[in-house]
Design a protein around this motif. Structure first.
Motif, PDB file in Angstrom:
ATOM      1  N   GLN A  97       0.810  -1.221   0.000  1.00  0.00           N
ATOM      2  CA  GLN A  97       0.000   0.000   0.000  1.00  0.00           C
ATOM      3  C   GLN A  97       0.843   1.271   0.000  1.00  0.00           C
ATOM      4  O   GLN A  97       0.449   2.283  -0.583  1.00  0.00           O
ATOM      5  CB  GLN A  97      -0.939   0.011   1.215  1.00  0.00           C
ATOM      6  CG  GLN A  97      -2.001  -1.067   1.164  1.00  0.00           C
ATOM      7  CD  GLN A  97      -3.001  -0.988   2.310  1.00  0.00           C
ATOM      8  OE1 GLN A  97      -3.850  -1.851   2.451  1.00  0.00           O
ATOM      9  NE2 GLN A  97      -2.912   0.027   3.132  1.00  0.00           N
ATOM     10  N   ALA A 114      -4.220  -4.373  -2.406  1.00  0.00           N
ATOM     11  CA  ALA A 114      -3.279  -5.134  -1.580  1.00  0.00           C
ATOM     12  C   ALA A 114      -3.857  -6.516  -1.268  1.00  0.00           C
ATOM     13  O   ALA A 114      -3.143  -7.520  -1.316  1.00  0.00           O
ATOM     14  CB  ALA A 114      -2.981  -4.378  -0.287  1.00  0.00           C
ATOM     15  N   GLY A 160      -4.053   3.434   3.851  1.00  0.00           N
ATOM     16  CA  GLY A 160      -4.335   3.853   2.484  1.00  0.00           C
ATOM     17  C   GLY A 160      -4.368   5.350   2.299  1.00  0.00           C
ATOM     18  O   GLY A 160      -5.048   5.844   1.393  1.00  0.00           O
ATOM     19  N   THR A 179      -5.472   1.479  -2.679  1.00  0.00           N
ATOM     20  CA  THR A 179      -4.481   0.437  -2.374  1.00  0.00           C
ATOM     21  C   THR A 179      -4.955  -0.622  -1.375  1.00  0.00           C
ATOM     22  O   THR A 179      -4.508  -1.771  -1.471  1.00  0.00           O
ATOM     23  CB  THR A 179      -3.178   1.073  -1.872  1.00  0.00           C
ATOM     24  OG1 THR A 179      -3.452   1.923  -0.741  1.00  0.00           O
ATOM     25  CG2 THR A 179      -2.512   1.889  -2.969  1.00  0.00           C
ATOM     26  N   PRO A 180      -5.844  -0.318  -0.377  1.00  0.00           N
ATOM     27  CA  PRO A 180      -6.282  -1.408   0.513  1.00  0.00           C
ATOM     28  C   PRO A 180      -6.934  -2.563  -0.242  1.00  0.00           C
ATOM     29  O   PRO A 180      -6.656  -3.731   0.039  1.00  0.00           O
ATOM     30  CB  PRO A 180      -7.276  -0.706   1.456  1.00  0.00           C
ATOM     31  CG  PRO A 180      -6.794   0.696   1.512  1.00  0.00           C
ATOM     32  CD  PRO A 180      -6.324   0.993   0.118  1.00  0.00           C
TER      33      PRO A 180
END
Length: 545
Positions: free
Chosen positions: A283, A301, A459, A297-298
């Protein structure tokens, strides 16, 4: 799954209740949202396993499902905002953890009762691997549901827990006879308070104190560590003196039980460190470098970590089945060696890695953990007499949950220590080079590294978070602002310091996996508990002599 789904959804949750999790006064809310569930689970499973031995494992299991369902409903109906909303969530997460502990403390014992020894490894393998896979699938589910609504993270538990409650009441039957006995109140109290204080002290050790990047010099943290250790020593003394102890320490004379739990503890620490470090790596650095917005990004990921889950799902049932035929020692030990090799492989990767090689190492790690978990659980549960299976299952869960909680304190501290030596200068020089006033750059660089880690973990763009509060971004040119808040500035800036910290973390994790492999190898050959006198009987014989 519910234990990890909240982790990946914390940005949406805190935005939903109107609370900045990285404000100095709110970091405690953030930590307790992550760790409250783990701490309660680590402390209570032994007690609840003992109650299962006394009053019926299925009865305690069913009650746990009901409590879990009620708490899930309450979490999704949070009526407050800001600090009140956070406290509501923390409180009901603790209640949810109480119900979850009733499930995990007795599930392995119920399965061990229900299946003969020749099928036990397969049954426990399926149970263990679905649980471990759920931890990582929770990261993916949290990323998906948080986009819809932060309450959806808790909604998903409601139909599952209600269905599970009804299903367990209708389908499960007691296959073992409860052992009437008295509750060891003093042992329960010293263990719960001692373990809770110790783990809470370790948790707060990752927060800055004074001029230090971590809180290990904080008198309250030191007091918690010493006080918790003293209470646990008192617990061990009490358990050797009472007639009906909460946990019979004589079980540790069974080599397979002692070695298996030691291996499980160290592996849980290493696995927890892997989960959190991978989230921060993906992240905070890799995904932004490859064009992903920090806010997205969370979710991604979780997607990019799926090879790890796949390895669990493939290796767990297979190794459980094979361990029924050939014993647990070979598979559990070999699995831990594979885990150690995968950590060393991750250690050798550059920060901006090739995903194919990264995915292969994650798959290898998942395969190794799958090879270890199912045979190790089968060995632990099969090594104790039937009347001790509930408390043995609880102690196994305690070691596993404690290891996960410990991993946060251990690996965040290692990472923070690695970052503290080089991140401030790197961050200050990078900011001033792009037009940030020297005073503002120095202030941003002086903030504790744990804030930067939490920002990437949640994030958020760390640079934007550090500079927006003082209005610095409004005082630089549009071009400079675009660079500072873009996808690549922060990842490239911190890749050197981060890789240094990552090397420390994965090196320690590899060492823990190798020590776990040694412990696993020392468990001895397979011998069923049916052929072994109970620990209580052994103690009675010795006292008579």
């Amino acid at each position: 799954m519910d234990a990890s789904i909240v982790i990946i959804s914390l940005p949406a949750i805190f935005r939903g209740i109107g609370l900045d999790p990285l404000a100095p006064g709110n970091i405690g809310y953030l930590l307790w949202m992550i760790l409250g569930y783990l701490l309660v689970s680590a402390v209570l499973v032994v007690v609840l396993g003992r109650l299962g031995d006394m009053f019926g494992r299925v009865r305690i299991y069913n009650l746990g499902f009901l409590i879990f369902a009620c708490a899930s409903v309450a979490l999704s109906l949070d009526p407050f905002r800001a600090g009140g909303g956070a406290l509501w969530l923390i409180l009901w997460r603790i209640v949810q953890a109480f119900g979850g502990s009733m499930l995990t403390a007795n599930s392995a014992a119920i399965l061990t009762d229900a299946f003969p020894a020749r099928q036990r490894g397969t049954a426990l393998g399926i149970n263990q691997i679905t649980a471990l896979a759920g931890q990582f699938l929770g990261l993916l589910a949290g990323g998906l549901l948080a986009v819809v609504d932060w309450r959806a993270v808790f909604w998903v538990s409601v139909p599952v827990s209600i269905t599970g409650t009804v299903w367990s009441y209708l389908s499960l039957r007691e296959t073992s006879t409860g052992r009437p006995g008295r509750i060891d109140w003093l042992g329960n109290l010293t263990f719960a308070v001692g373990a809770g204080v110790l783990l809470a002290g370790i948790t707060y050790g990752i927060q800055p104190y004074g001029g230090s990047a971590t809180g290990w010099g904080n008198p309250w943290v030191l007091g918690g560590l010493v006080g918790g250790a003293v209470l646990l020593l008192a617990f061990c003394f009490i358990e050797t003196r009472v007639a009906e102890p909460m946990f019979d320490l004589a079980l540790f004379r069974v080599r397979a039980f002692a070695a298996g739990n030691l291996a499980a503890l160290l592996t849980a620490i290493a696995r927890g460190g892997l989960q959190f470090m991978l989230i921060i790596w993906l992240q905070g650095i890799w995904l932004p470098l490859h064009g992903y917005d920090f806010e997205d990004t969370p979710l991604w990921a979780g997607v990019f970590m799926l090879p790890l889950t796949l390895g669990f799902l493939v290796a767990g049932p297979v190794s459980g089945y094979l361990s029924d035929r050939f014993g647990a020692r070979l598979f559990s030990t070999a699995g831990l060696v594979v885990v150690a090799l995968s950590f060393l492989g991750l250690l050798a990767l550059p920060v901006d890695f090739d995903y194919g090689l990264f995915a292969a190492l994650l798959l290898l790690n998942g395969l190794g953990q799958g090879m270890f978990s199912a045979p190790n659980t089968s060995s632990i549960m099969g090594s104790v007499p039937a009347e001790y299976r509930g408390v043995a299952s609880g102690m196994r869960s305690t070691f596993q949950n404690s290891g996960t909680a410990l991993s946060i304190g251990v690996f965040f501290s290692l990472m923070v220590s690695g970052l503290a030596s080089s991140l401030p200068d790197t961050l200050r020089n990078g900011l001033t080079a792009h037009g940030v006033p020297a005073g503002s750059a120095a202030h941003a660089a002086s903030l504790p590294p744990v804030s930067t880690l939490f920002a990437t973990f949640l994030g958020n763009n760390p640079v934007q978070h550090l500079l927006s509060a003082e209005g610095v971004l409004d005082r630089v040119s549009a071009a400079q602002r675009s660079v500072l808040t873009g996808h690549t500035f922060f990842p490239r800036l911190v890749s050197g310091p981060f890789h240094h910290g990552l090397g420390i973390v994965f090196g320690v994790a590899a060492g823990m996996a190798l020590v776990s492999a040694v412990a696993s190898a020392l468990r001895g050959g397979h011998r069923g508990a049916e052929d072994r006198p109970s620990p209580a009987a052994q103690v009675t014989v010795r006292s008579e002599r």
